[in-house]
Design an enzyme around this catalytic site. Structure first.
Site, PDB file in Angstrom:
ATOM      1  N   ASN A  13       0.858  -1.188   0.000  1.00 23.37           N
ATOM      2  CA  ASN A  13       0.000   0.000   0.000  1.00 23.37           C
ATOM      3  C   ASN A  13       0.892   1.236   0.000  1.00 23.37           C
ATOM      4  OD1 ASN A  13      -1.781   2.084   0.448  1.00 23.37           O
ATOM      5  ND2 ASN A  13      -2.706   1.213   2.275  1.00 23.37           N
ATOM      6  N   ARG A  92      -2.824  -2.237  -3.247  1.00 23.90           N
ATOM      7  CA  ARG A  92      -3.949  -1.338  -3.020  1.00 23.90           C
ATOM      8  C   ARG A  92      -3.758  -0.102  -3.896  1.00 23.90           C
ATOM      9  NH1 ARG A  92      -4.354   3.868   0.429  1.00 23.90           N
ATOM     10  NH2 ARG A  92      -6.605   4.240   0.429  1.00 23.90           N
ATOM     11  N   HIS A 181     -12.350   4.171   0.069  1.00 25.09           N
ATOM     12  CA  HIS A 181     -12.437   3.223   1.189  1.00 25.09           C
ATOM     13  C   HIS A 181     -13.265   1.991   0.815  1.00 25.09           C
ATOM     14  CE1 HIS A 181     -11.929   6.943   4.013  1.00 25.09           C
ATOM     15  NE2 HIS A 181     -10.758   6.356   3.799  1.00 25.09           N
ATOM     16  N   HIS A 209     -16.574   4.402   7.861  1.00 28.88           N
ATOM     17  CA  HIS A 209     -15.125   4.255   8.006  1.00 28.88           C
ATOM     18  C   HIS A 209     -14.579   5.592   8.505  1.00 28.88           C
ATOM     19  CE1 HIS A 209     -11.041   2.715   6.832  1.00 28.88           C
ATOM     20  NE2 HIS A 209     -10.817   4.018   6.899  1.00 28.88           N
ATOM     21  N   LEU A 210     -14.110   5.609   9.744  1.00 29.56           N
ATOM     22  CA  LEU A 210     -13.717   6.848  10.396  1.00 29.56           C
ATOM     23  C   LEU A 210     -12.267   6.774  10.840  1.00 29.56           C
ATOM     24  CD1 LEU A 210     -16.875   7.217  12.693  1.00 29.56           C
ATOM     25  CD2 LEU A 210     -16.566   8.080  10.355  1.00 29.56           C
ATOM     26  N   GLY A 211     -11.421   7.543  10.183  1.00 29.86           N
ATOM     27  CA  GLY A 211     -10.023   7.639  10.553  1.00 29.86           C
ATOM     28  C   GLY A 211      -9.580   9.070  10.287  1.00 29.86           C
ATOM     29  N   ARG A 242      -9.343  17.470   6.430  1.00 27.75           N
ATOM     30  CA  ARG A 242     -10.176  17.875   5.296  1.00 27.75           C
ATOM     31  C   ARG A 242     -11.516  18.401   5.796  1.00 27.75           C
ATOM     32  NH1 ARG A 242      -9.316  12.103   2.905  1.00 27.75           N
ATOM     33  NH2 ARG A 242      -7.171  12.192   2.147  1.00 27.75           N
ATOM     34  N   ASP A 284      -6.129  14.563  15.686  1.00 24.86           N
ATOM     35  CA  ASP A 284      -6.235  13.275  16.363  1.00 24.86           C
ATOM     36  C   ASP A 284      -7.408  13.306  17.333  1.00 24.86           C
ATOM     37  OD1 ASP A 284      -5.794  11.124  18.353  1.00 24.86           O
ATOM     38  OD2 ASP A 284      -3.911  10.826  17.274  1.00 24.86           O
ATOM     39  N   ARG A 286      -8.224  11.348  19.704  1.00 23.15           N
ATOM     40  CA  ARG A 286      -7.850  11.062  21.089  1.00 23.15           C
ATOM     41  C   ARG A 286      -7.386  12.335  21.803  1.00 23.15           C
ATOM     42  NH1 ARG A 286      -3.840   6.408  19.144  1.00 23.15           N
ATOM     43  NH2 ARG A 286      -3.500   8.144  17.683  1.00 23.15           N
ATOM     44  N   GLY A 332      -9.952   3.718  12.657  1.00 26.09           N
ATOM     45  CA  GLY A 332      -9.343   4.034  13.948  1.00 26.09           C
ATOM     46  C   GLY A 332     -10.285   4.733  14.909  1.00 26.09           C
ATOM     47  N   ILE A 333     -11.000   5.758  14.438  1.00 26.00           N
ATOM     48  CA  ILE A 333     -11.946   6.467  15.292  1.00 26.00           C
ATOM     49  C   ILE A 333     -13.183   5.612  15.535  1.00 26.00           C
ATOM     50  CG2 ILE A 333     -13.467   8.477  15.455  1.00 26.00           C
ATOM     51  CD1 ILE A 333     -11.400  10.034  13.820  1.00 26.00           C
ATOM     52  N   GLU A 388      -8.465  -4.342   5.677  1.00 26.65           N
ATOM     53  CA  GLU A 388      -8.333  -4.169   4.233  1.00 26.65           C
ATOM     54  C   GLU A 388      -7.244  -5.074   3.657  1.00 26.65           C
ATOM     55  OE1 GLU A 388      -8.944   0.190   2.998  1.00 26.65           O
ATOM     56  OE2 GLU A 388      -8.428   0.330   5.127  1.00 26.65           O
TER      57      GLU A 388
END
Length: 405
Positions: A13, A92, A181, A209-211, A242, A284, A286, A332-333, A388
């Site tokens: 990737n 990918r 995604h 899909h949340l990252g 974004r 981030d 977190r 990730g999120i 993935e």
């Protein structure tokens, strides 16, 4: 998807400034080795490689994508992963335009079409091509398979992918919604059907899909019928850096007020906006969650905007379905932020979700991913880790098996 056991694949990737490698068994998804090279083409290029729970980290300056791949493959050999065990190489690829609706074996024609799509993904497709060239040099006798982020969304109907712009722009420039995604949305929607006890061809879900990049997708009976990302990955949800959806006249307005060029404004919309832009602190989740708890109002606002816009897009995806069997959180999120899931579901009261707080805090690990109550008749919410690399590996082996028949 049936894959014979013992088929090991190498997944590559290439990002705009990074390269990920995964060595896995396509039958089980078990990783043998993984590697990451960050800051390619920059000062302080970092290499991280893990084999059998042993991790190596080092700086190797001056790497391009080709050299980065050679570095990681060399670490595999040194670590004892034998090249003779590999049966295929999976790549990918971010953008396949309208050329590709399925994974395919890479040949010169496929390479030419990936290159033709580079203007739609100028930061990614050229990097993919460099990775393909190097991988074919390293593994000239193995089949190489391209798996496209956009391919899963090629089943969207025309009413979903067309923009309301002059039609000749679509005819001449292929200006339309493509979506991204796709491999992740396809993987978790299949897994959701299994966990819901429904056949994939009779299951309707919205996947989130949340990252750092974020998108939602309406999956109806195993097919993508709408998604939030568009011509590029900038459309749709609020993301790490974004903006997501904005008024198209905003760029000209800000340019006129600030003296920045249109290109500079667009760069800020993609690299300095989203969670980072609102909070002024971080992209981030977190970090922002901790800051919000500590009383920083802009961090709290960034999270509120993120979750509200997510809920709004989930409801928009419902227009493409006849029912919704589940909302799936991944990335990730999506997999790790109980706060984001709670706030998003609280904005979806029209669908009647009844969150189980303990399950949500545990990320659904002890409840087959389910974070809503079993006795609820409202929206079912699931947390399903995406994979993935495994999906790409399965595609690669399956396509090679079909080619050999």
């Amino acid at each position: 998807m049936k894959v014979d056991r013992g088929h090991e694949v190498l997944i590559i990737n290439c990002g705009s400034s990074s390269l990920k490698l995964a060595w896995l068994d396509a039958a089980t998804g078990v990783l043998r080795a993984k590697g990451l090279v960050e800051r390619i083409g920059e000062i302080g290029t970092k290499v991280r490689f893990t084999l059998q729970d042993v991790t190596i980290e080092k700086e190797v300056p001056g790497l391009d994508h080709g050299a980065a791949l050679r570095e990681l493959v060399g670490l595999c050999w040194t670590g004892g992963v034998h090249p003779s065990s590999v049966v295929a190489i999976g790549h990918r690829i971010v953008h396949g335009g309208e050329f590709f609706s399925h994974p395919c074996l890479i040949d010169d024609e496929v390479i030419a079409r990936i290159r033709a799509c580079a203007e739609l993904a100028p930061l990614h497709n050229p990097a993919h091509l460099e990775g393909i060239k190097t991988a074919r040099d390293l593994f000239p006798d193995l089949p190489h398979v391209a798996v496209f982020d956009t391919a899963f969304h090629q089943t969207m109907p025309a009413k979903a992918f067309h923009y309301a712009i002059p039609y000749q722009w679509y005819e001449e420039f292929k200006a339309r919604k493509y979506g991204f995604h796709g491999t992740s949305h396809q993987f978790v929607s299949r897994e959701a059907a299994v966990r819901l006890g429904r056949p994939a061809n009779d299951c309707q879900v919205v996947t989130a899909h949340l990252g750092n990049g974020c998108s939602v997708c309406a999956v109806k009976n195993g097919k993508s019928v709408d998604t939030s990302m568009g011509l590029t990955p900038s459309e749709g949800l609020v993301m790490g850096t974004r903006s997501g959806d904005i008024d198209p006249n905003l760029t000209e307005y800000i340019s006129g007020k600030s003296g920045l060029s249109i290109r500079e404004v667009n760069d800020m919309i993609n690299r300095k906006s989203g969670l980072l832009g609102i909070s002024g602190l971080s992209n981030d989740m977190r970090t922002l969650t901790d800051a919000a708890i500590a009383g920083q109002p802009r961090a709290a606002l960034a999270i509120e905007v993120f979750c509200y816009r997510l809920a709004r897009q989930v409801l928009a995806m419902c227009a493409a379905l006849t029912r919704i069997d589940a909302l799936v959180f991944t990335g990730g999120i999506g997999e790790h932020s109980s706060v984001v899931r709670e706030k998003t579901l609280s904005a979806l009261t029209i669908l009647g979700p009844e969150l189980d707080p303990e399950r949500n805090l545990a990320n659904g690990i002890q409840s087959q991913g389910r974070i809503t109550r079993d006795d609820s008749n409202g929206l079912v919410a699931l947390v399903i880790p995406t994979n993935e690399e495994w999906m790409i590996g399965q595609f690669a082996v399956e396509l090679c098996q079909k080619h050999d028949q």
